[in-house]
Design an enzyme around this catalytic site. Structure first.
Site, PDB file in Angstrom:
ATOM      1  N   LYS A 159      49.479 -45.746 -11.384  1.00  0.00           N
ATOM      2  CA  LYS A 159      48.121 -44.887 -10.806  1.00  0.00           C
ATOM      3  C   LYS A 159      48.585 -45.960  -9.536  1.00  0.00           C
ATOM      4  O   LYS A 159      48.326 -46.900  -9.249  1.00  0.00           O
ATOM      5  CB  LYS A 159      47.172 -45.545 -11.020  1.00  0.00           C
TER       6      LYS A 159
HETATM    7  C1  LIG Z   1      44.668 -41.303 -14.931  1.00  0.00           C
HETATM    8  C2  LIG Z   1      45.123 -40.201 -15.564  1.00  0.00           C
HETATM    9  C3  LIG Z   1      45.356 -39.212 -16.202  1.00  0.00           C
HETATM   10  C4  LIG Z   1      44.410 -39.367 -17.613  1.00  0.00           C
HETATM   11  O1  LIG Z   1      45.202 -41.372 -17.550  1.00  0.00           O
HETATM   12  P1  LIG Z   1      43.357 -41.728 -18.565  1.00  0.00           P
HETATM   13  O2  LIG Z   1      43.967 -43.058 -18.863  1.00  0.00           O
HETATM   14  O3  LIG Z   1      43.509 -40.963 -19.369  1.00  0.00           O
HETATM   15  O4  LIG Z   1      42.283 -41.931 -17.472  1.00  0.00           O
HETATM   16  C5  LIG Z   1      46.291 -38.711 -16.148  1.00  0.00           C
HETATM   17  N1  LIG Z   1      47.209 -38.012 -15.792  1.00  0.00           N
HETATM   18  C6  LIG Z   1      47.674 -38.403 -14.464  1.00  0.00           C
HETATM   19  C7  LIG Z   1      48.080 -38.085 -12.852  1.00  0.00           C
HETATM   20  C8  LIG Z   1      46.329 -39.705 -13.687  1.00  0.00           C
HETATM   21  O5  LIG Z   1      45.587 -39.799 -12.699  1.00  0.00           O
END
Ligand SMILES: *Cc1c(COP(=O)(O)O)cnc(C)c1O
Length: 305
Positions: A159
Site C-alpha cells: 500500500k
Molecule cells: C487495501 C486494498 C484492498 C483491500 O485490502 P484489505 O486488506 O481487505 O483492506 C484491495 N485492493 C487495494 C488496491 C487496496 O489498496
C-alpha cells in the site's frame, strides 16, 4: 468530511488534531513514496471493541515499507499498541485506523538521502465506504479505461501512496459517469480488482477471485476465502475476463473499507437478479458475526482494546 478527533499519534506521541501537520518539503508529498494501512475496529455484541486482524495489518505495513525501502523506526508491537491507544485516547468504540509512514523533510530530488521516516496513526468514525444502501442492495460499477499498473512497475502488494494515483484516476472517471466504483483490468486484459477492493465472482455456487498477481493481497479477501470454505463453498484463485464477469450469478467486492459490498451492475449489464445475491448475503452475515465477536471460532482474528 473526516470527523475531527481529539488526538493523532505522530512520531511516538499524541498531538492535537489541528497540530498534526508536516512541512511542504516533505519528500513523500512530492514523489509519493510512503506507505499506509487501513484497519477497522468494531463495537462487538458484548460491548467490547475489537480490531480486526491487527497483527496482519501491521505485518503488511512493514512489508509495504520493506518493498518501499523505508525503515519504520518502531517495532511491530509498538505500532500495534499505538493503534489501540489512539482509539482509546479518542474514546472511539468503533472506527477506521490509518497508520501512515512517510519520508520527511531534508534533501529534495528523487533520492531521499537520510531524510527521516516519520509515522502517524489517525483514527476516525467511518461507516459503510460504499454506502449503507450499497451494502444492502449492491452497487453499480464500471470497468475503467485506466489499467492496473504492471506488476513490475507498481508493486501492487504494497500500500504505497503513489500507487493510488492509478486508483484515484479510475475512481474519478467512473464517478463522473454516474457509477459507484471502478474495476481495473490487468496489463494482460484480465480483471484485476476495484480501485481499493478485491473482487469475487460466483457462478453455480463456485467462488472465484483473482490470483495474487496484479492485486493487493487483501486481508478481507483472505478472511472471506476462509469463511466461504468453512461454509462449504469452493473458492478458486483464477484469472477471469470481463465477459465472464458480465455473465456470472453474483459479484462482490471485499476490503477493510468496503467490507463485503455486492455489485449489482457491471458496465450496465445487470448481474444475476440485479440485487444482492443469496451467497453474498450469507457471506456478509457470517463476516459481520466474525468481526463483531459472535463467532468464537474466529476469536483469534480479533484484538480487543
Ligand atoms: C487495501 C486494498 C484492498 C483491500 O485490502 P484489505 O486488506 O481487505 O483492506 C484491495 N485492493 C487495494 C488496491 C487496496 O489498496
Amino acid at each position: 468530511m473526516v470527523e475531527k478527533t481529539e488526538k493523532i499519534w505522530m512520531d511516538g506521541k499524541f498531538v492535537n488534531f489541528d497540530e498534526a501537520n508536516v512541512h511542504l518539503l516533505t519528500h513523500t508529498m512530492h514523489y509519493g513514496l510512503g506507505v499506509f494501512e487501513g484497519i477497522r475496529c468494531y463495537h462487538c455484541h458484548d460491548g467490547r471493541s475489537a480490531i480486526f486482524r491487527l497483527r496482519e495489518h501491521v505485518d503488511r505495513l512493514f512489508n509495504s515499507a520493506k518493498i518501499a525501502f523505508m525503515e519504520i523506526p518502531y517495532s511491530r508491537e509498538e505500532i500495534a499498541e499505538a493503534c489501540k491507544e489512539t482509539l482509546r485516547v479518542n474514546g472511539l468504540k468503533e472506527g477506521y485506523i490509518r497508520p501512515l509512514a512517510w519520508i520527511g523533510q531534508g534533501v529534495m530530488g528523487l533520492y531521499p538521502g537520510d531524510n527521516p521516516v516519520r509515522t502517524a496513526i489517525i483514527v476516525w468514525p467511518w461507516g459503510a465506504y460504499l454506502g449503507e444502501e450499497g451494502l444492502q442492495k449492491g452497487i453499480r460499477v464500471k470497468i475503467s479505461s485506466f489499467t492496473r499498473g504492471h506488476v513490475n512497475s507498481s508493486m501492487s502488494k504494497a500500500k504505497i501512496c503513489g500507487n493510488y494515483v492509478n486508483s484515484v484516476l479510475a475512481k474519478r472517471e467512473v464517478i463522473k459517469m454516474g457509477y459507484d466504483e471502478a474495476i481495473l483490468m490487468d496489463t494482460e486484459g484480465y480483471v484485476s480488482e476495484g480501485s481499493g477492493e478485491n473482487i469475487f465472482i460466483i457462478k453455480d455456487g463456485l467462488l472465484k477471485t483473482t490470483p495474487l498477481t496484479s492485486i493487493l493481497g487483501g486481508i478481507t479477501r483472505y478472511a472471506v476465502m476462509s469463511i466461504a470454505r468453512d461454509l462449504g463453498y469452493d473458492v478458486a484463485e483464477e484469472r477471469f475476463t470481463r465477459d465472464e464477469l458480465y455473465c456470472t450469478d453474483e459479484v462482490f467486492f471485499t476490503g477493510t473499507a468496503a467490507e463485503i459490498t455486492p455489485v449489482r451492475e457491471v458496465d450496465d449489464r445487470i448481474i444475476g437478479p440485479g440485487q444482492r445475491g443469496p451467497i453474498t448475503k450469507e457471506l456478509q452475515d457470517a463476516f459481520f458475526d466474525v468481526v463483531k465477536g459472535k463467532n468464537t471460532k474466529y476469536e483469534g482474528w480479533l484484538s480487543y482494546l
